[in-house]
Design a protein around this motif. Structure first.
Motif, PDB file in Angstrom:
ATOM      1  N   ARG A  89     -10.906   6.836  13.273  1.00  0.00           N
ATOM      2  CA  ARG A  89     -11.498   6.007  12.417  1.00  0.00           C
ATOM      3  C   ARG A  89     -10.891   4.569  12.141  1.00  0.00           C
ATOM      4  NH1 ARG A  89     -13.907   8.336   7.767  1.00  0.00           N
ATOM      5  NH2 ARG A  89     -13.695   6.312   6.940  1.00  0.00           N
ATOM      6  N   GLY A  90     -10.145   4.208  13.465  1.00  0.00           N
ATOM      7  CA  GLY A  90      -9.488   2.855  13.336  1.00  0.00           C
ATOM      8  C   GLY A  90      -8.626   2.668  12.042  1.00  0.00           C
ATOM      9  N   LEU A  91      -7.945   3.609  11.620  1.00  0.00           N
ATOM     10  CA  LEU A  91      -7.016   3.105  10.375  1.00  0.00           C
ATOM     11  C   LEU A  91      -5.839   2.474  10.940  1.00  0.00           C
ATOM     12  CD1 LEU A  91      -7.537   6.616   8.376  1.00  0.00           C
ATOM     13  CD2 LEU A  91      -8.897   4.338   8.389  1.00  0.00           C
ATOM     14  N   ARG A  92      -5.446   1.411  10.472  1.00  0.00           N
ATOM     15  CA  ARG A  92      -4.397   0.748  10.902  1.00  0.00           C
ATOM     16  C   ARG A  92      -2.883   0.960  10.436  1.00  0.00           C
ATOM     17  NH1 ARG A  92      -6.053  -3.421  13.588  1.00  0.00           N
ATOM     18  NH2 ARG A  92      -4.171  -4.682  13.314  1.00  0.00           N
ATOM     19  N   ILE A  93      -2.625   2.384  11.049  1.00  0.00           N
ATOM     20  CA  ILE A  93      -1.276   2.655  10.616  1.00  0.00           C
ATOM     21  C   ILE A  93      -0.364   1.942  11.524  1.00  0.00           C
ATOM     22  CG2 ILE A  93       0.096   4.688  10.954  1.00  0.00           C
ATOM     23  CD1 ILE A  93      -2.547   6.198  10.266  1.00  0.00           C
ATOM     24  N   MET A  94      -0.434   2.091  12.753  1.00  0.00           N
ATOM     25  CA  MET A  94       0.119   1.109  13.736  1.00  0.00           C
ATOM     26  C   MET A  94      -0.836   0.961  14.972  1.00  0.00           C
ATOM     27  SD  MET A  94       2.580   4.493  15.461  1.00  0.00           S
ATOM     28  CE  MET A  94       3.789   4.353  14.341  1.00  0.00           C
ATOM     29  N   ASP A  95      -0.465   0.160  15.992  1.00  0.00           N
ATOM     30  CA  ASP A  95      -1.391  -0.196  16.873  1.00  0.00           C
ATOM     31  C   ASP A  95      -1.822   1.246  17.678  1.00  0.00           C
ATOM     32  OD1 ASP A  95       0.029  -0.297  19.558  1.00  0.00           O
ATOM     33  OD2 ASP A  95       1.277  -1.488  18.555  1.00  0.00           O
ATOM     34  N   SER A  96      -2.956   0.990  18.294  1.00  0.00           N
ATOM     35  CA  SER A  96      -3.525   2.343  19.012  1.00  0.00           C
ATOM     36  C   SER A  96      -2.333   3.018  20.390  1.00  0.00           C
ATOM     37  CB  SER A  96      -4.821   2.062  19.452  1.00  0.00           C
ATOM     38  OG  SER A  96      -4.971   0.901  20.369  1.00  0.00           O
ATOM     39  N   THR A  97      -1.848   1.869  20.934  1.00  0.00           N
ATOM     40  CA  THR A  97      -1.148   2.549  22.249  1.00  0.00           C
ATOM     41  C   THR A  97       0.190   3.307  21.285  1.00  0.00           C
ATOM     42  OG1 THR A  97      -1.364   0.496  22.958  1.00  0.00           O
ATOM     43  CG2 THR A  97       0.532   1.717  23.964  1.00  0.00           C
ATOM     44  N   ALA A  98       0.677   2.816  20.142  1.00  0.00           N
ATOM     45  CA  ALA A  98       1.651   3.658  19.740  1.00  0.00           C
ATOM     46  C   ALA A  98       1.104   4.944  18.939  1.00  0.00           C
ATOM     47  CB  ALA A  98       2.301   2.706  18.409  1.00  0.00           C
ATOM     48  N   VAL A 138       0.911  -1.113  -0.102  1.00  0.00           N
ATOM     49  CA  VAL A 138      -0.126  -0.059   0.032  1.00  0.00           C
ATOM     50  C   VAL A 138       0.912   1.196  -0.133  1.00  0.00           C
ATOM     51  CG1 VAL A 138      -1.973  -1.118   1.059  1.00  0.00           C
ATOM     52  CG2 VAL A 138      -0.168   0.158   2.556  1.00  0.00           C
ATOM     53  N   GLU A 139       0.422   2.090  -0.742  1.00  0.00           N
ATOM     54  CA  GLU A 139       1.140   3.474  -0.651  1.00  0.00           C
ATOM     55  C   GLU A 139       1.487   4.547   0.363  1.00  0.00           C
ATOM     56  OE1 GLU A 139       2.953   4.013  -3.272  1.00  0.00           O
ATOM     57  OE2 GLU A 139       2.487   2.337  -4.255  1.00  0.00           O
ATOM     58  N   GLY A 140       0.205   4.089   1.470  1.00  0.00           N
ATOM     59  CA  GLY A 140       0.339   5.017   2.599  1.00  0.00           C
ATOM     60  C   GLY A 140      -1.056   4.684   3.333  1.00  0.00           C
ATOM     61  N   VAL A 141      -2.011   5.556   3.730  1.00  0.00           N
ATOM     62  CA  VAL A 141      -3.087   5.550   4.647  1.00  0.00           C
ATOM     63  C   VAL A 141      -4.249   5.601   3.556  1.00  0.00           C
ATOM     64  CG1 VAL A 141      -4.351   6.155   6.759  1.00  0.00           C
ATOM     65  CG2 VAL A 141      -1.753   6.269   6.513  1.00  0.00           C
ATOM     66  N   TYR A 142      -5.228   4.821   3.834  1.00  0.00           N
ATOM     67  CA  TYR A 142      -6.502   4.799   3.046  1.00  0.00           C
ATOM     68  C   TYR A 142      -7.584   5.051   4.043  1.00  0.00           C
ATOM     69  CZ  TYR A 142      -3.743   3.029  -0.804  1.00  0.00           C
ATOM     70  OH  TYR A 142      -2.810   3.003  -1.854  1.00  0.00           O
ATOM     71  N   ASP A 143      -8.845   5.387   3.506  1.00  0.00           N
ATOM     72  CA  ASP A 143     -10.068   5.778   4.403  1.00  0.00           C
ATOM     73  C   ASP A 143     -10.382   4.262   4.609  1.00  0.00           C
ATOM     74  OD1 ASP A 143     -11.218   5.148   2.055  1.00  0.00           O
ATOM     75  OD2 ASP A 143     -12.453   6.767   1.905  1.00  0.00           O
ATOM     76  N   ALA A 144     -10.206   3.144   4.083  1.00  0.00           N
ATOM     77  CA  ALA A 144     -10.607   1.831   4.611  1.00  0.00           C
ATOM     78  C   ALA A 144      -9.730   0.836   3.965  1.00  0.00           C
ATOM     79  CB  ALA A 144     -11.823   1.542   3.982  1.00  0.00           C
ATOM     80  N   ASP A 154       0.184  12.080  21.499  1.00  0.00           N
ATOM     81  CA  ASP A 154       0.386  13.043  22.531  1.00  0.00           C
ATOM     82  C   ASP A 154       1.649  13.740  22.545  1.00  0.00           C
ATOM     83  OD1 ASP A 154      -2.052  11.852  23.345  1.00  0.00           O
ATOM     84  OD2 ASP A 154      -1.125  10.494  24.763  1.00  0.00           O
ATOM     85  N   ASN A 155       2.579  13.444  21.725  1.00  0.00           N
ATOM     86  CA  ASN A 155       4.012  13.936  21.850  1.00  0.00           C
ATOM     87  C   ASN A 155       4.430  14.683  20.337  1.00  0.00           C
ATOM     88  OD1 ASN A 155       5.178  13.270  24.343  1.00  0.00           O
ATOM     89  ND2 ASN A 155       4.240  11.338  23.823  1.00  0.00           N
ATOM     90  N   ASP A 156       3.248  14.850  19.567  1.00  0.00           N
ATOM     91  CA  ASP A 156       3.315  15.429  18.449  1.00  0.00           C
ATOM     92  C   ASP A 156       4.504  15.065  17.403  1.00  0.00           C
ATOM     93  OD1 ASP A 156       1.444  17.455  18.826  1.00  0.00           O
ATOM     94  OD2 ASP A 156       2.534  18.897  19.327  1.00  0.00           O
ATOM     95  N   LEU A 157       4.629  13.700  17.407  1.00  0.00           N
ATOM     96  CA  LEU A 157       5.707  12.851  16.638  1.00  0.00           C
ATOM     97  C   LEU A 157       4.661  12.693  15.067  1.00  0.00           C
ATOM     98  CD1 LEU A 157       8.432  11.929  16.414  1.00  0.00           C
ATOM     99  CD2 LEU A 157       7.432   9.762  17.320  1.00  0.00           C
ATOM    100  N   PRO A 158       5.527  13.192  14.071  1.00  0.00           N
ATOM    101  CA  PRO A 158       4.875  12.942  12.791  1.00  0.00           C
ATOM    102  C   PRO A 158       5.247  11.676  12.358  1.00  0.00           C
ATOM    103  CG  PRO A 158       6.074  14.880  12.917  1.00  0.00           C
ATOM    104  CD  PRO A 158       6.523  14.379  14.160  1.00  0.00           C
ATOM    105  N   ILE A 159       4.327  11.091  11.558  1.00  0.00           N
ATOM    106  CA  ILE A 159       4.791   9.479  11.070  1.00  0.00           C
ATOM    107  C   ILE A 159       4.525   9.638   9.540  1.00  0.00           C
ATOM    108  CG2 ILE A 159       4.009   7.201  10.904  1.00  0.00           C
ATOM    109  CD1 ILE A 159       2.298   8.017  13.575  1.00  0.00           C
ATOM    110  N   TYR A 160       5.542   9.357   8.887  1.00  0.00           N
ATOM    111  CA  TYR A 160       5.620   9.185   7.360  1.00  0.00           C
ATOM    112  C   TYR A 160       5.211   7.404   7.059  1.00  0.00           C
ATOM    113  CZ  TYR A 160       6.960  13.850   6.415  1.00  0.00           C
ATOM    114  OH  TYR A 160       7.111  15.252   6.409  1.00  0.00           O
TER     115      TYR A 160
END
Ligand code: UDP
Length: 253
Positions: free
Chosen positions: A193-202, A165-171, A208-214
């Protein structure tokens, strides 16, 4: 050589990233290609740390589902990440890279213990740091380890490698054929939206710490270098990501 956009990044590789087309284990050619990209980024003067998973070898949750004690299974999962870390170290060094493996579980014959200030010192000296054994705690994942270590070493960004996958999708694009690609999104939107980028704890830790994820497609390893050079690749998850209209509608915003 293009200028780099970041000074210090953390690359999260799942165990599957090392698997290539195999069903299990590590594909040496794939590992070699990843290593070559990481060495290239490091050669640009970008400080790069890595967290590697173990899904290609072992998953604690699967073993627990088969009746094993969850904590024991998770410790086995963490040990499996040490194997992957050593595989990566070997590949990086064969190509001339300078590396250190720092493990959250003591395996002093093969890796240094994780000491935050030491990790930072290695990075300052231009060494590629591979964090092994996740957080060192059961009931967590290597995604959480990536978020935690990135914050500890003050990385500017997490580079989150995905497959197919190229990145994040809405489903989930594997299940919903017309799922829409989202070039930008906020952490909060992704969680809601429960989008599975990483688990919810991560993800919460990053929010909470303003850390961007690419989030990017690892099928093309050169994407790592493209992102570091400031090219627009994949999805950016940040605290102020532009609200994607399609997503906002779905969220009633
Ligand atoms: N694990 C753990 N604590 C951590 C990191 C990992 O218990 O901080 C265990 C957990 O059992 C997990 C396994 O190690 O299933 C492999 O990590 P992960 O599933 O995150 O690997 P990936 O999906 O990235 O390949």
């Amino acid at each position: 050589m293009a200028d780099s956009r970041f000074k210090r990044v953390l690359l999260k590789l799942s165990g599957e990233a090392l698997m290539g087309a195999l069903e299990y284990g590590t594909d040496p050619e794939r590992v070699e290609r990843i290593a070559s990209q990481v060495n290239e980024v490091s050669g640009r003067g970008v400080q790069i740390a890595m967290v590697v998973g173990a899904g290609n070898i072992y998953r604690g949750l699967d073993a627990a589902a088969e009746g094993m004690d969850r904590a024991t299974a998770d410790y086995m999962g963490m040990l499996a990440t040490v194997l992957n870390a050593l595989t990566l170290q070997d590949a990086l060094e064969k190509q001339g890279g300078h590396t250190r493996v720092l493990s959250a579980i003591q395996v002093t014959e093969v890796a240094e213990p994780y000491i935050r200030r030491r990790a930072i010192r290695h990075l300052e000296k231009g060494r590629i740091v591979i964090f092994a054994a996740g957080t060192g705690n059961p009931f967590f994942t290597t995604d959480t380890a990536a978020a935690l270590r990135a914050l500890e070493i003050r990385a500017e960004v997490i580079l989150m490698a995905k497959h197919g996958v190229e990145g994040v999708y809405d489903a989930d694009p594997a299940k919903v054929p017309d799922a829409k690609f989202l070039p930008e999104i906020t952490h909060r939107q992704a969680i809601e939206r429960g989008l599975r980028i990483m688990d919810s704890t991560a993800l919460s830790l990053c929010m909470d710490n303003d850390l961007p994820i690419y989030v990017f497609n690892m099928a093309d390893e050169r994407n790592i270098d493209r992102i570091v050079c400031g090219e627009r690749v994949g999805t950016i998850v940040s605290s102020d990501g532009a609200v994607t209209p399609a997503l906002a509608k779905g969220m009633g915003q």
